[in-house]
Design a protein around this motif. Structure first.
Motif, PDB file in Angstrom:
ATOM      1  N   GLY A   1       0.843  -1.184   0.000  1.00 18.93           N
ATOM      2  CA  GLY A   1       0.000   0.000   0.000  1.00 18.93           C
ATOM      3  C   GLY A   1       0.883   1.240   0.000  1.00 18.93           C
ATOM      4  N   PRO A   2       0.309   2.418  -0.078  1.00 18.40           N
ATOM      5  CA  PRO A   2       1.102   3.648  -0.006  1.00 18.40           C
ATOM      6  C   PRO A   2       1.743   3.796   1.369  1.00 18.40           C
ATOM      7  CG  PRO A   2      -1.077   4.076  -0.918  1.00 18.40           C
ATOM      8  CD  PRO A   2      -1.114   2.691  -0.347  1.00 18.40           C
ATOM      9  N   CYS A   3       2.891   4.435   1.422  1.00 23.21           N
ATOM     10  CA  CYS A   3       3.603   4.616   2.687  1.00 23.21           C
ATOM     11  C   CYS A   3       2.695   5.236   3.741  1.00 23.21           C
ATOM     12  CB  CYS A   3       4.829   5.498   2.465  1.00 23.21           C
ATOM     13  SG  CYS A   3       5.702   5.930   3.977  1.00 23.21           S
ATOM     14  N   VAL A   4       2.023   6.307   3.377  1.00 22.61           N
ATOM     15  CA  VAL A   4       1.218   7.058   4.336  1.00 22.61           C
ATOM     16  C   VAL A   4      -0.172   7.298   3.742  1.00 22.61           C
ATOM     17  CG1 VAL A   4       1.931   9.334   3.498  1.00 22.61           C
ATOM     18  CG2 VAL A   4       1.291   9.060   5.898  1.00 22.61           C
TER      19      VAL A   4
ATOM     20  N   SER B   1      -0.865   1.030   5.260  1.00 24.10           N
ATOM     21  CA  SER B   1      -0.670   2.466   5.141  1.00 24.10           C
ATOM     22  C   SER B   1      -0.610   3.041   6.546  1.00 24.10           C
ATOM     23  CB  SER B   1      -1.797   3.122   4.339  1.00 24.10           C
ATOM     24  OG  SER B   1      -1.365   4.329   3.744  1.00 24.10           O
ATOM     25  N   SER B   2       0.121   4.143   6.713  1.00 24.41           N
ATOM     26  CA  SER B   2       0.361   4.706   8.042  1.00 24.41           C
ATOM     27  C   SER B   2      -0.455   5.967   8.278  1.00 24.41           C
ATOM     28  CB  SER B   2       1.853   5.028   8.214  1.00 24.41           C
ATOM     29  OG  SER B   2       2.633   3.859   8.064  1.00 24.41           O
ATOM     30  N   PHE B   3      -1.014   6.078   9.483  1.00 24.68           N
ATOM     31  CA  PHE B   3      -1.761   7.290   9.830  1.00 24.68           C
ATOM     32  C   PHE B   3      -0.836   8.391  10.337  1.00 24.68           C
ATOM     33  CE2 PHE B   3      -1.948   4.438  13.516  1.00 24.68           C
ATOM     34  CZ  PHE B   3      -1.417   5.237  14.521  1.00 24.68           C
ATOM     35  N   ASP B   4       0.374   7.993  10.782  1.00 29.37           N
ATOM     36  CA  ASP B   4       1.354   8.980  11.259  1.00 29.37           C
ATOM     37  C   ASP B   4       2.745   8.410  11.089  1.00 29.37           C
ATOM     38  OD1 ASP B   4       2.636  11.140  12.481  1.00 29.37           O
ATOM     39  OD2 ASP B   4       2.420  10.281  14.486  1.00 29.37           O
TER      40      ASP B   4
ATOM     41  N   ARG C   1       3.334  13.875   7.457  1.00 27.55           N
ATOM     42  CA  ARG C   1       3.318  12.731   8.363  1.00 27.55           C
ATOM     43  C   ARG C   1       2.049  11.896   8.262  1.00 27.55           C
ATOM     44  NH1 ARG C   1       5.593  14.354  14.257  1.00 27.55           N
ATOM     45  NH2 ARG C   1       4.462  12.405  14.657  1.00 27.55           N
ATOM     46  N   GLY C   2       1.016  12.428   7.636  1.00 28.99           N
ATOM     47  CA  GLY C   2      -0.234  11.691   7.561  1.00 28.99           C
ATOM     48  C   GLY C   2      -1.363  12.451   8.224  1.00 28.99           C
ATOM     49  N   PRO C   3      -2.572  11.890   8.191  1.00 31.20           N
ATOM     50  CA  PRO C   3      -3.743  12.600   8.713  1.00 31.20           C
ATOM     51  C   PRO C   3      -3.862  12.570  10.236  1.00 31.20           C
ATOM     52  CG  PRO C   3      -4.397  10.464   7.904  1.00 31.20           C
ATOM     53  CD  PRO C   3      -2.931  10.615   7.574  1.00 31.20           C
ATOM     54  N   GLY C   4      -3.032  11.774  10.895  1.00 34.49           N
ATOM     55  CA  GLY C   4      -3.126  11.673  12.349  1.00 34.49           C
ATOM     56  C   GLY C   4      -3.990  10.497  12.775  1.00 34.49           C
TER      57      GLY C   4
ATOM     58  N   ASP D   1       1.552   1.172  11.210  1.00 35.21           N
ATOM     59  CA  ASP D   1       2.639   1.389  12.163  1.00 35.21           C
ATOM     60  C   ASP D   1       2.106   1.971  13.462  1.00 35.21           C
ATOM     61  OD1 ASP D   1       5.064   0.998  10.357  1.00 35.21           O
ATOM     62  OD2 ASP D   1       4.003   2.553   9.259  1.00 35.21           O
ATOM     63  N   VAL D   2       2.797   1.640  14.540  1.00 40.26           N
ATOM     64  CA  VAL D   2       2.539   2.285  15.824  1.00 40.26           C
ATOM     65  C   VAL D   2       3.864   2.812  16.374  1.00 40.26           C
ATOM     66  CG1 VAL D   2       0.449   1.031  16.447  1.00 40.26           C
ATOM     67  CG2 VAL D   2       2.681   0.029  16.969  1.00 40.26           C
ATOM     68  N   HIS D   3       3.766   3.774  17.301  1.00 38.77           N
ATOM     69  CA  HIS D   3       4.951   4.396  17.880  1.00 38.77           C
ATOM     70  C   HIS D   3       4.852   4.385  19.403  1.00 38.77           C
ATOM     71  CE1 HIS D   3       6.225   5.755  13.888  1.00 38.77           C
ATOM     72  NE2 HIS D   3       4.953   6.045  13.673  1.00 38.77           N
TER      73      HIS D   3
END
Length: 283
Positions: A19-22, A51-54, A65-68, A90-92
């Motif tokens: 998928g897309p990175c972000v 895909s990443s939300f942040d 960074r993404g939509p949050g 992803d999670v942080h």
């Protein structure tokens, strides 16, 4: 191991995380997830949308960074329900894990955080499958310690992911021997074919990449023997808001996957003879 209703393992058929990175927009997420599902379905490849939300590890404070969290999870939930595909994100360290785990099917830990014991165990404790990216600074045999930390929570659904190792400045290399070494953890091994061609910070305020070498490394990894492939893709990588230089163009993805599936079938037909030597060396 059971992963999103299919069997994932180093001796099982190849699966795809893509998928897309972000997350750039809801429409792009739905469009790409739908096209990837159709593509994977035609080829008979199990598929997980990513895909990443942040993206907390951007090169510059000015990078997208993404939509949050809130908006990103809404979009991922819509992708999951409307397109009916499993979803990974992803999670942080500061992510509210329970909120994310309630929406997605697979959690992924960033490479830079693989040594953070509390973080790894907090992610694994959610009970979902976890894809742990190996740090760019870590030897492949050191991933056993990371896996042990994750499994100490009682979660056995752990995957390990190779994404290249630092080689001088702004450069990564992929040592295919490391894939065989990481198989000894007993975890499904994933090869990240797109971040492995990344040039971290190579453009000063952003990372560069050599996407033309994605097929080279992907073919090599599948021939070496992996459970799955991670490949970020985008309809127009030159316009992607994150990691465009190393994203593989979506219009070219199906042809590449066709080759990779054939290679995977040949590679796994008689198993991995090298594993006998690796097991003996540990006794």
């Amino acid at each position: 191991m059971n992963l999103c209703d299919f069997q994932a393992g180093n001796d099982q058929p190849l699966f795809l995380i893509s998928g897309p990175c972000v997350i750039e927009s809801e429409q792009l997420a739905l469009d790409t997830a739908g096209k990837l599902k159709e593509m994977a379905g035609r080829l008979g490849i199990p598929f997980i949308y990513k895909s990443s939300f942040d993206k907390a590890n951007r090169s510059s404070v000015k990078s997208f960074r993404g939509p949050g969290l809130e908006e990103g999870l809404k979009i991922l939930e819509k992708v999951r329900q409307q397109i009916q595909v499993p979803v990974l994100t992803d999670v942080h360290e500061d992510t509210p894990m329970e909120a994310v785990a309630a929406v997605v099917d697979v959690l992924q830990t960033p490479a830079f955080l693989c040594r953070q014991t509390n973080f790894i165990q907090k992610v694994a404790a959610q009970g979902l499958p976890v894809n742990i990216k190996k740090g760019q600074f870590l030897a492949p045999w050191d991933m056993q310690n990371v896996v042990d930390k994750a499994r100490a929570t009682g979660n056995e659904r752990i995957m390990v992911c190779e994404r290249g190792v630092s080689f001088g400045y702004n450069t990564l290399i992929s040592d295919m021997r490391g894939l065989a070494v990481m198989r000894q953890t007993g975890c499904p091994v994933i090869f990240d074919a797109t971040h492995s061609v990344q040039q971290p910070g190579g453009r000063g305020s952003s990372s560069g990449g050599q996407r033309e070498f994605v097929p080279v490394l992907a073919r090599a990894a599948v021939a070496a023997g992996v459970a799955g492939l991670f490949m970020e893709t985008h309809p127009d990588p030159d316009k992607a808001l994150s990691d465009g230089p190393n994203a593989w163009p979506m219009p070219l993805l199906e042809d590449l996957l066709t080759t990779l599936k054939a290679l995977d079938e040949v590679t796994k037909r008689q198993g991995f003879i090298e594993d006998q030597f690796l097991i003996a060396s540990q006794d």
